[in-house]
Enzyme design. Structure first.
Site, short mmCIF file in Angstrom:
data_model
loop_
_atom_site.label_atom_id
_atom_site.label_comp_id
_atom_site.label_asym_id
_atom_site.label_seq_id
_atom_site.Cartn_x
_atom_site.Cartn_y
_atom_site.Cartn_z
N PHE A 62 0.84 -1.19 0.00
CA PHE A 62 0.00 0.00 0.00
C PHE A 62 0.88 1.25 0.00
CE2 PHE A 62 -2.51 -3.25 2.06
CZ PHE A 62 -3.81 -3.04 1.63
N ASP A 63 0.52 2.20 -0.83
CA ASP A 63 1.06 3.54 -0.66
C ASP A 63 0.42 4.12 0.62
OD1 ASP A 63 2.21 6.11 -1.29
OD2 ASP A 63 0.21 6.73 -1.92
N LYS A 64 1.14 4.99 1.31
CA LYS A 64 0.59 5.55 2.56
C LYS A 64 -0.35 6.72 2.30
CE LYS A 64 2.76 8.47 5.27
NZ LYS A 64 1.79 9.56 5.53
N VAL A 99 -1.34 -1.05 -4.24
CA VAL A 99 -2.51 -0.17 -4.11
C VAL A 99 -2.02 1.26 -3.93
CG1 VAL A 99 -4.65 0.27 -2.86
CG2 VAL A 99 -3.72 -2.05 -2.94
#
Length: 691
Positions: free
Chosen positions: A377-379, A580
């Site tokens: 995941f990107d933050k 994501v």
């Protein structure tokens, strides 16, 4: 039967140009173009769109009458035979039409095998069995099209979301125009409880808008006018959700004036319809396997049939018996159910996902999604809100919290820095209707903070390094300790000093999404072994966010190219890995993952184009739903393969040995095809458990 389901949906919104980047187009499917069986029957509409079904029922009726007459003594045998021949004409009309059209193009398909088998039965004088074959085959085709129409309607319903006309505001008056006439920059009026006609920006009015048809959001979203109505429309995608509306969404009780940001053919709903249609042509790994299987299986069957026709030369039986057996094997070995098993499931899965606000671009990502073992995941904007919020207000030295906030808001109001805007926005919200004095004379200090004059007193706002650099009044140890504590929790801190007196600390942070923790828990329950946060923020911030949302791994301080390297590393360690992100700066990492998933893709060109799967709403909880749907689709595809291959494996030896004739073979063959289609259509009703 056909080896793919070609259900082209014509949008009622403005036409969309084709995207040449896709590997498969309808033209590539030689005998499945719009002129093939899926559409050929529409060219003869004696009984309307259900003509093929009525022809099949007439065939069955004539067959039944002929069969009954055959038991009546004293009448010529030609009378029941004539009914059987007439039944063959009705039952074989669409089959022959399709077979001849395909042969004229140099193609070859299963319909031809059925026609040959029926003609062979007629040559042997078995007109009743030939009619039975064509009746069940045509009935299977007709019911298959009827069943698949339900899936098609789920997709075409997307196109019907957009209204046909809009109320254009021109010279102070409103005039009703077709949505195709709207241009970017036009102002349209959206009345209460009506559908919004175009993608755009709210210029005037407040209302709650139901965006469920586009984004899958179950709760209406509040909309308000944009602060700067002269905004560049090319930057409309970057605005917050509260300022943007989408074509096809439903307005609430308030009136809105909307500036059109996209023409009808480029609206979110129009592109969604187009991409769902394109997704139907993208073959999954299982479908590619069945295509390869049929490529070798069909010629092998033809060779077997030819050999069986010559069986009378080596065994003591008449040619008629050898020929009949060969025709029975031809019917039994036609892989109708196998051909339809995967495309029907893919179509149903894609349609169900689109209805819930998830765009899945074809069979490959639909199947791959269900095999994921790791998700990165990107933050920022994915696991977090993507915008800083005021999280802590820590007053010191007898300064009240309200007074500290007033100082911060007054000074930061002079700055255009994103953190300053967050402090002003959230500070005013906390203060309520309290009057805030105006600051003046803003200036930067050593590149580490700012200074302004408030009520004849110098106010400094900056980080710890700023005040350590000033050297005149060093920050007290208690303040330094509190700053370190807040920063360890992922906050960005700002110290406020009035003259030589330290007034306190304020902290901002890009806070985790409310649904992030629940979504990650749901993913763990689905069996995702590893979930990793990839971020350009420092490791301390990454760890703090990961701890709050319950994520075990966080990799911080990553440049875009380092995110790509991280995805490649994960790909080697795990079977399947997804990335994501927001589809813009995460596009390279998405491209290197098994499945690229874009968050909040509604209205975003880049997100829709770069991702394999786009979550139209900005909602993480759509991800567990999509993975659950994919796994259900994979289960159904496997079931369909076992049913179709099992039936072929059972019928071939039975017909070769003479234990099954054409009649039973047809019943079993066409029955398995309908079972496969109906099994696939269960995906249309998929609901995530405990959703």
């Amino acid at each position: 039967m056909k080896d793919s389901v070609d259900l082209e949906v014509t949008p009622t919104v403005a036409p969309v140009s084709n995207n040449a980047t896709h590997a498969h187009t309808h033209g590539e499917h030689d005998h499945h173009s719009t002129e093939s069986h899926g559409h050929a029957h529409t060219q003869m509409m004696i009984f309307g769109k259900n003509t093929e079904l009525y022809f099949s029922l007439i065939c069955g009726s004539l067959l039944g009458i002929g069969f009954g007459l055959s038991f009546i003594t004293g009448i010529s045998s030609w009378i029941p035979t004539s009914f059987s021949i007439a039944a063959c004409c009705f039952g074989g009309f669409f089959t022959a039409r399709e077979a001849l059209q395909t042969i004229a193009k140099g193609g070859f398909e299963i319909d031809f095998l059925m026609l040959v088998a029926a003609i062979g039965a007629g040559i042997l004088g078995k007109w009743q069995e030939g009619a039975l074959l064509l009746f069940l085959f045509s009935l299977g085709h007709a019911l298959e099209h009827y069943a698949m129409e339900k899936a098609r309607k789920s997709i075409s319903a997307l196109a019907d979301l957009a209204p046909k006309t809009a109320l254009l505001k021109r010279d102070g008056a409103t005039v009703e125009v077709k949505i195709e006439q709207l241009k970017a920059g036009d102002l349209i009026v959206v009345r209460p409880n009506t559908k919004i006609a175009a993608d755009g920006i709210v210029i005037q009015g407040n209302s709650s808008v139901n965006q469920a048809p586009i984004t899958g959001e179950s709760v209406p979203v509040d909309k308000q006018p944009v602060e700067n109505p002269d905004i560049d429309l090319k930057k409309a995608d970057q605005l917050e959700a509260k300022y943007k509306v989408f074509s096809g969404s439903i307005n609430g009780n308030g009136s809105l004036e909307v500036m059109v940001s996209r023409i009808a053919s480029d609206s979110t709903i129009s592109r969604l319809v187009k991409m769902v249609n394109e997704a139907q042509t993208q073959k999954s790994p299982t479908q590619q396997f069945t295509d390869r299987f049929q490529r070798y299986f069909v010629p092998a069957v033809l060779i077997l049939v030819i050999l069986l026709c010559g069986a009378f030369l080596v065994i003591d039986e008449p040619f008629s018996k050898s020929f009949y057996r060969a025709m029975a094997v031809l019917v039994a070995a036609s892989p109708c159910a196998l051909a339809i098993s995967t495309p029907s499931a893919v179509l149903s899965g894609v349609a169900c996902a689109a209805k819930m606000g998830v765009l899945i671009k074809g069979g490959r990502p639909l199947e791959d999604l269900g095999m994921l073992t790791a998700i990165a995941f990107d933050k920022t904007g994915t696991l977090t809100e993507g915008k800083p919020r005021l999280t802590h207000v820590v007053p010191m030295n007898d300064v009240s919290e309200n007074d500290l906030l007033k100082m911060a808001v007054a000074v930061e109001a002079l700055s255009d820095h994103p953190l300053a805007k967050a402090i002003v926005r959230d500070g005013k919200q906390r203060l309520g209707n309290v009057d805030i004095p105006a600051a003046e004379n803003l200036e930067a200090v050593l590149g580490k903070g700012i200074k302004a004059t408030l009520q004849q007193e110098s106010i400094y706002v900056g980080n710890l390094v700023l005040f350590e650099s000033l050297g005149d009044t060093p920050p007290p140890p208690a303040l330094t300790t509190k700053v370190r504590e807040l920063e360890a929790g992922g906050n960005t801190t700002m110290i406020i000093r009035a003259g030589n007196k330290y007034a306190g600390i304020i902290a901002v942070m890009d806070t985790p999404r409310e649904e992030a923790k629940a979504a990650l828990t749901a993913l763990k329950e689905l069996g995702i072994r590893r979930m990793i946060m990839l971020t350009g923020d420092n490791q301390q911030v990454a760890d703090a966010v990961a701890k709050e949302i319950g994520m075990s791994e966080a990799w911080g301080s990553l440049l875009p190219e380092e995110k790509v390297a991280a995805i490649r590393k994960l790909g080697k360690e795990e079977h399947k890995v997804a990335m994501v992100g927001d589809g813009v700066n995460d596009a390279p990492a998405m491209a290197n993952s098994t499945v690229g998933i874009a968050m909040g893709a509604a209205g975003s060109d880049v997100a829709l184009e770069t991702a394999d799967i786009a979550l139209m709403g900005d909602k993480l909880q759509l991800l567990p739903f999509a993975i659950g749907l994919s796994r259900e689709a994979r289960r159904i595809i496997k079931q369909n393969l076992w049913i179709s291959l099992g039936m072929v494996a059972l019928l071939i030896p039975l017909t070769i040995t003479g234990l099954a004739s054409i009649g039973p073979a047809v019943v079993a063959h066409e029955g398995s095809t309908l079972v496969v289609v109906l099994n696939a259509l269960r995906l249309l009703a998929y609901k995530q458990k405990n959703r």
